[in-house]
Design a protein around this motif. Structure first.
Motif, PDB file in Angstrom:
ATOM      1  N   ASN A 120       0.755  -1.114   0.018  1.00 52.43           N
ATOM      2  CA  ASN A 120       0.426  -0.167   0.239  1.00 52.43           C
ATOM      3  C   ASN A 120       1.125   1.146   0.074  1.00 52.43           C
ATOM      4  O   ASN A 120       0.230   2.426  -0.022  1.00 52.43           O
ATOM      5  N   LEU A 121       1.907   1.167   0.766  1.00 54.33           N
ATOM      6  CA  LEU A 121       3.216   2.820   0.673  1.00 54.33           C
ATOM      7  C   LEU A 121       2.866   3.442  -0.425  1.00 54.33           C
ATOM      8  O   LEU A 121       3.517   2.530  -1.563  1.00 54.33           O
ATOM      9  N   HIS A 122       3.171   4.112  -0.424  1.00 52.33           N
ATOM     10  CA  HIS A 122       3.692   5.495  -1.758  1.00 52.33           C
ATOM     11  C   HIS A 122       4.433   5.839  -1.304  1.00 52.33           C
ATOM     12  O   HIS A 122       5.467   6.178  -0.487  1.00 52.33           O
ATOM     13  N   THR A 123       5.388   5.393  -2.305  1.00 54.99           N
ATOM     14  CA  THR A 123       7.015   5.977  -2.136  1.00 54.99           C
ATOM     15  C   THR A 123       7.324   7.394  -1.736  1.00 54.99           C
ATOM     16  O   THR A 123       8.221   7.752  -1.425  1.00 54.99           O
ATOM     17  N   THR A 124       6.366   8.218  -2.081  1.00 53.14           N
ATOM     18  CA  THR A 124       6.369   9.555  -1.358  1.00 53.14           C
ATOM     19  C   THR A 124       6.518   9.393  -0.096  1.00 53.14           C
ATOM     20  O   THR A 124       7.073  10.161   0.412  1.00 53.14           O
ATOM     21  N   VAL A 125       6.078   8.649   0.781  1.00 52.47           N
ATOM     22  CA  VAL A 125       6.392   8.206   2.329  1.00 52.47           C
ATOM     23  C   VAL A 125       7.325   8.250   2.459  1.00 52.47           C
ATOM     24  O   VAL A 125       7.733   8.900   3.109  1.00 52.47           O
ATOM     25  N   ILE A 126       8.327   7.532   1.997  1.00 53.80           N
ATOM     26  CA  ILE A 126       9.558   7.503   2.437  1.00 53.80           C
ATOM     27  C   ILE A 126      10.240   8.502   2.573  1.00 53.80           C
ATOM     28  O   ILE A 126      11.014   8.519   2.699  1.00 53.80           O
ATOM     29  N   GLU A 127      10.161   8.887   1.267  1.00 55.45           N
ATOM     30  CA  GLU A 127      10.763  10.778   0.752  1.00 55.45           C
ATOM     31  C   GLU A 127      10.721  11.570   1.347  1.00 55.45           C
ATOM     32  O   GLU A 127      11.574  11.865   1.886  1.00 55.45           O
ATOM     33  N   LEU A 128       9.500  11.638   2.047  1.00 56.74           N
ATOM     34  CA  LEU A 128       8.892  12.770   2.976  1.00 56.74           C
ATOM     35  C   LEU A 128       9.609  11.844   4.066  1.00 56.74           C
ATOM     36  O   LEU A 128      10.359  13.520   4.976  1.00 56.74           O
ATOM     37  N   LEU A 129       9.792  10.853   4.509  1.00 57.97           N
ATOM     38  CA  LEU A 129      11.367  10.536   5.844  1.00 57.97           C
ATOM     39  C   LEU A 129      11.603  10.970   5.622  1.00 57.97           C
ATOM     40  O   LEU A 129      12.752  11.545   6.439  1.00 57.97           O
ATOM     41  N   LEU A 130      12.149  10.545   4.978  1.00 57.33           N
ATOM     42  CA  LEU A 130      13.857  11.002   4.487  1.00 57.33           C
ATOM     43  C   LEU A 130      14.021  12.448   4.384  1.00 57.33           C
ATOM     44  O   LEU A 130      15.004  13.159   5.131  1.00 57.33           O
ATOM     45  N   ARG A 131      13.561  13.457   3.934  1.00 58.45           N
ATOM     46  CA  ARG A 131      13.334  14.744   3.864  1.00 58.45           C
ATOM     47  C   ARG A 131      13.386  15.254   5.114  1.00 58.45           C
ATOM     48  O   ARG A 131      14.268  16.030   5.463  1.00 58.45           O
ATOM     49  N   ALA A 132      12.438  14.430   6.116  1.00 53.07           N
ATOM     50  CA  ALA A 132      12.333  15.313   7.380  1.00 53.07           C
ATOM     51  C   ALA A 132      13.495  14.230   8.488  1.00 53.07           C
ATOM     52  O   ALA A 132      13.489  14.942   9.245  1.00 53.07           O
ATOM     53  N   GLY A 133      14.747  14.233   7.790  1.00 50.65           N
ATOM     54  CA  GLY A 133      15.582  14.179   8.890  1.00 50.65           C
ATOM     55  C   GLY A 133      15.787  12.852   9.538  1.00 50.65           C
ATOM     56  O   GLY A 133      16.921  12.364   9.666  1.00 50.65           O
ATOM     57  N   ALA A 134      14.840  11.686   8.754  1.00 52.03           N
ATOM     58  CA  ALA A 134      15.116  10.255   9.118  1.00 52.03           C
ATOM     59  C   ALA A 134      16.148  10.065   8.462  1.00 52.03           C
ATOM     60  O   ALA A 134      16.929  10.066   7.061  1.00 52.03           O
ATOM     61  N   GLY A 135      16.798   9.063   9.047  1.00 55.48           N
ATOM     62  CA  GLY A 135      18.531   8.581   8.720  1.00 55.48           C
ATOM     63  C   GLY A 135      18.370   7.273   7.420  1.00 55.48           C
ATOM     64  O   GLY A 135      18.770   7.575   6.907  1.00 55.48           O
ATOM     65  N   GLY A 136      17.373   6.860   7.095  1.00 54.03           N
ATOM     66  CA  GLY A 136      17.387   5.795   6.958  1.00 54.03           C
ATOM     67  C   GLY A 136      16.139   5.075   6.690  1.00 54.03           C
ATOM     68  O   GLY A 136      15.347   5.442   8.102  1.00 54.03           O
ATOM     69  N   VAL A 137      15.295   4.753   5.425  1.00 55.08           N
ATOM     70  CA  VAL A 137      13.786   4.321   6.078  1.00 55.08           C
ATOM     71  C   VAL A 137      13.699   2.038   5.603  1.00 55.08           C
ATOM     72  O   VAL A 137      14.553   1.874   4.591  1.00 55.08           O
ATOM     73  N   LEU A 138      13.651   1.914   6.637  1.00 60.84           N
ATOM     74  CA  LEU A 138      13.762   0.473   6.657  1.00 60.84           C
ATOM     75  C   LEU A 138      12.235  -0.122   6.217  1.00 60.84           C
ATOM     76  O   LEU A 138      11.323  -0.204   7.208  1.00 60.84           O
ATOM     77  N   VAL A 139      12.174  -0.634   4.947  1.00 62.16           N
ATOM     78  CA  VAL A 139      11.003  -1.351   5.060  1.00 62.16           C
ATOM     79  C   VAL A 139      11.051  -2.941   5.537  1.00 62.16           C
ATOM     80  O   VAL A 139      11.250  -3.857   4.230  1.00 62.16           O
ATOM     81  N   LEU A 140       9.985  -3.319   6.477  1.00 65.55           N
ATOM     82  CA  LEU A 140       9.714  -4.585   6.866  1.00 65.55           C
ATOM     83  C   LEU A 140       8.681  -5.022   6.002  1.00 65.55           C
ATOM     84  O   LEU A 140       7.431  -4.974   6.435  1.00 65.55           O
TER      85      LEU A 140
END
Lengths: 217, 518
Positions: free
Chosen positions: B410-430
């Motif tokens: 379901n995950l929209h890729t924009t969510v990942i981009e938003l998280l990274l841009r907001a300062g997340a060190g990385g996004v791990l999708v389990l």
């Protein structure tokens, strides 16, 4: 995946396949006892319990040609009591009626009774329990043989083909004679073998109960 | 029923994890139970056709004995036929158990469940007729028990049991009718199987080739290693004390043979009905069915991607009613299972189940980013609630900020981009294992969207080194935590990126709202 895990995986797969083959040929205990079996099995036509009336020529004229019967019989079939004795003791009783929801089909007896192996005196009684009132039409048929010429209905239905009336009479007589006798009794000393089936059945040619202890598959 | 489902799910998670360790997720036979049944069915058909060449209705036992006596080919083919049938019963039960445990038996999946139950019943009947064909002591006993129960029904003028009393020799017509049923039922199963998979797009029919050949090879080996023996010929005048039986097809006999015929028939019918009404029992109380996806026609650009990605063929492209020249997506609510795959596939975020569209996801990310507890540079673990969601607290305890989704697909890729841009060190999708996705194709589409440019792709500007997808099952806690540790350890070695303020993020990732192509 390590070689160790791969080895376990292989062992589990082999064990699974072996388990399937084991479960596929698992012995099943059916009859732990060494008893003999007395099987009662037969099919017979029950006697009709019916009221017959002759139709007038006028009544028959109102019917389509193929439905004109000089004698109309309504009724049901008789019920029978099955009783089995072992060493002169009653060990099974059952009321047997004709098959079908209206009991107008042949009756079927199917029963298996476990008995100790060895010599035994077995008695099987199959007795009609419904009272059968004398049927005037059938009395005529019996006295006149299969002809039916003397029937009142036949005289009334003068226009009716004589051959057809004769056939009707024959059919009724035949079906009555096909019916199982009102009383069937079999009493015999038998040697019951362990794990063997002794079959008691009805021989429709000889019109009596007979014992079969092997042979047909 | 929910408690039973939860218990079954725990058991399933544990066995899945164990099988993944031993065979890897791709070859995990538990994930492939449905496709294994199809492979076994084909094996049964092929071997059955070969056996049919030698079968004679006038001498059933003798003809089968002749085949069995040929140790090199006949016995092996017969063994493979038999063991494949047994394995098919086992695999079908595993498959049904899986669907039950995962709650995939109700709502839009009811047809698949009911047709599956019917397939199992047909498999049993087919097996019974197969054993009766042999007419050994086991076949005769199966026939007797079946006839005893059927004779309770007042539909046949002559009881079937009468055939087996020994009054007269077994008529050839009995074996002919039985053979006809044994051949006809598998044909009927083909039709029911079509119904079973009718609602699936791109159904996977066969297991991975290696697994399929491994399964057939192992059954072949045991068929050779343990040749079948003929049981004694059926004889109405002999009462066998012990008969060889097949637990997979005759497990019910020891239970029902102690009951009178009427009770036995009631028990068997009750079991069949219980299997058929599982969808009614497992349906969530108060929920008729999950809300289907909806399409915002203003946003839809007619790109086709959602209809291509939908695993259930529920989305069609139809003509627009306004003046725009493109098609527009239309969801058939009767086919939609509310899996939400379309939400991840729609670049302009115009389709998805209520509360899970791309726009809803962005709103959720904003709420997530507004939480004060997160540390700068902390990795975010996006967990599928059906998989890694089972041990979400352990993941949080190991230092990741937790973000749970209904399905990774379901995950929209924009969510990942938003998280990274907001300062997340990385996004791990389990994400779940590819063959264990409740939405069928979620992990597959996710990986393609992140790494292979599938539509609604992760933008090229996103540093892929800061994004990782790990496939873990609900029982693979340690694996997930190890992957999380390894991913987190690699993040500090990457060059730092500037954090963007949330207002900019919103405008940068805001989807197109009018009719341009995505």
């Amino acid at each position: 995946m390590t070689a160790w895990l791969r080895g376990i995986g292989l062992v589990v797969a082999v064990a699974g396949a072996v388990a399937i083959t084991q479960a596929s040929v698992l012995p099943m205990k059916l009859n732990p006892s060494d008893a003999a079996i007395l099987r009662l099995a037969w099919m017979a036509r029950p006697e009709r319990v019916e009221d017959c009336r002759t139709q007038t020529e006028e009544q028959m004229a109102n019917l389509p040609a193929h439905m004109r019967q000089s004698v109309i019989c309504d009724g049901t079939t008789a019920a029978y009591r099955l009783e089995v004795q072992y060493q002169h003791q009653v060990i099974a009783e059952q009321i047997v009626r004709g098959g079908g929801l209206r009991h107008d089909r042949p009756l079927y007896v199917s029963r298996a009774i476990e008995l100790p192996a060895g010599d035994a005196v077995i008695a099987v009684k199959f007795v009609r329990i419904d009272s059968q009132k004398p049927n005037p039409v059938s009395e005529h048929e019996r006295s006149d043989g299969a002809g039916g010429e003397a029937l009142e209905a036949g005289r009334q239905a003068a226009a009716m083909d004589a051959d057809r009336r004769r056939r009707e009479g024959e059919e009724r007589l035949h079906s009555r004679e096909e019916a199982v006798p009102a009383v069937l009794v079999l009493e015999r000393g038998l040697r019951l073998a362990s794990r063997q089936v002794t079959l008691v059945t009805y021989d429709s040619q000889r019109r009596e109960l007979v014992v079969v202890d092997g042979a047909p598959r | 029923m929910r408690a039973l489902e939860r218990l079954a799910l725990r058991l399933l998670a544990a066995t899945d994890a164990a099988a993944n360790r031993l065979y890897g997720a791709r070859w995990n036979p538990l994930y492939q139970s449905g496709t294994i049944v199809v492979a076994l069915y084909l094996t049964i058909v092929v071997t059955g056709l070969w056996l049919l060449l030698f079968y004679r209705v006038a001498a059933p036992w003798e003809s089968v004995a002749g085949v069995t006596a040929n140790l090199w080919i006949g016995n092996w083919v017969r063994g493979l036929h038999r063991y494949s049938s047994d394995a098919a019963v086992l695999a079908t039960i595993v498959h049904a158990f899986r669907m039950f445990a995962q709650g995939r038996s109700w709502g839009a999946r009811m047809l698949a469940w009911v047709s599956g139950a019917l397939l199992l019943a047909l498999l049993f009947v087919c097996g019974w007729t197969g054993y009766v064909m042999v007419w050994d002591t086991f076949g005769e006993h199966l026939a007797r028990e079946g006839a005893r129960m059927l004779d309770v029904l007042p539909v046949l003028s002559e009881p079937i049991s009468r055939q087996f009393t020994g009054e007269r020799p077994m008529p050839s017509v009995f074996f002919f009718v039985n053979l006809f049923a044994h051949i006809g039922i598998p044909l009927g199963m083909g039709v029911v199987f079509w119904l079973h998979i009718k609602r699936l797009e791109r159904p996977v029919l066969l297991p991975p080739r290696g697994l399929m050949w491994a399964a057939l090879a192992s059954l072949s080996i045991v068929a050779v290693a343990r040749p079948l023996a003929m049981a004694p010929q059926a004889n109405a005048f002999v009462v066998p004390g012990v008969i060889p039986s097949d637990l997979f097809f005759a497990f019910w006999i020891p239970i029902v043979r102690r009951l009178n015929a009427g009770t036995a028939l009631s028990v068997m019918t009750g079991l069949a009905i219980a299997l058929l009404v599982v969808p009614a029992l497992t349906a969530r109380r108060g929920v008729k069915r999950p809300a289907p996806s909806t399409v915002d026609q203003e946003i839809c650009t007619g790109c086709l991607q959602c209809s291509l990605d939908c695993p259930y063929g529920a989305i069609q492209m139809i003509k627009r009613t306004d003046n725009r020249p493109t098609l527009v997506a239309s969801v058939d609510p009767s086919l939609c299972v509310s899996c939400g795959i379309c939400a991840g596939s729609c670049a302009p975020m115009g389709v998805g189940p209520p509360g899970r569209t791309g726009r809803d996801q962005i709103a959720q990310v904003h709420a997530f980013l507004a939480e004060p507890r997160r540390r700068a540079g902390q990795i975010v673990a996006i967990c599928c609630e059906h998989g890694a969601g089972a041990y979400r607290s352990a993941i949080a305890d190991h230092g990741a900020a937790l973000y749970t989704v209904d399905c990774a697909g379901n995950l929209h890729t924009t969510v990942i981009e938003l998280l990274l841009r907001a300062g997340a060190g990385g996004v791990l999708v389990l994400a779940c294992q590819a063959r264990d996705c409740r939405s069928r194709e979620g992990p597959r589409w996710l990986v393609e969207r992140l790494y292979d440019g599938r539509e609604a792709e992760l933008q090229a500007r996103v540093d892929r080194r800061r994004v990782q997808v790990v496939h873990v099952a609900a029982g693979e806690r340690q694996l997930a935590i190890s992957a999380q540790r390894a991913f987190a350890n690699g993040i500090p070695t990457l060059p730092r990126v500037a954090t963007e303020p949330s207002g900019d993020l919103h405008s940068a990732c805001e989807p197109v709202t009018t009719g341009g192509q995505s």
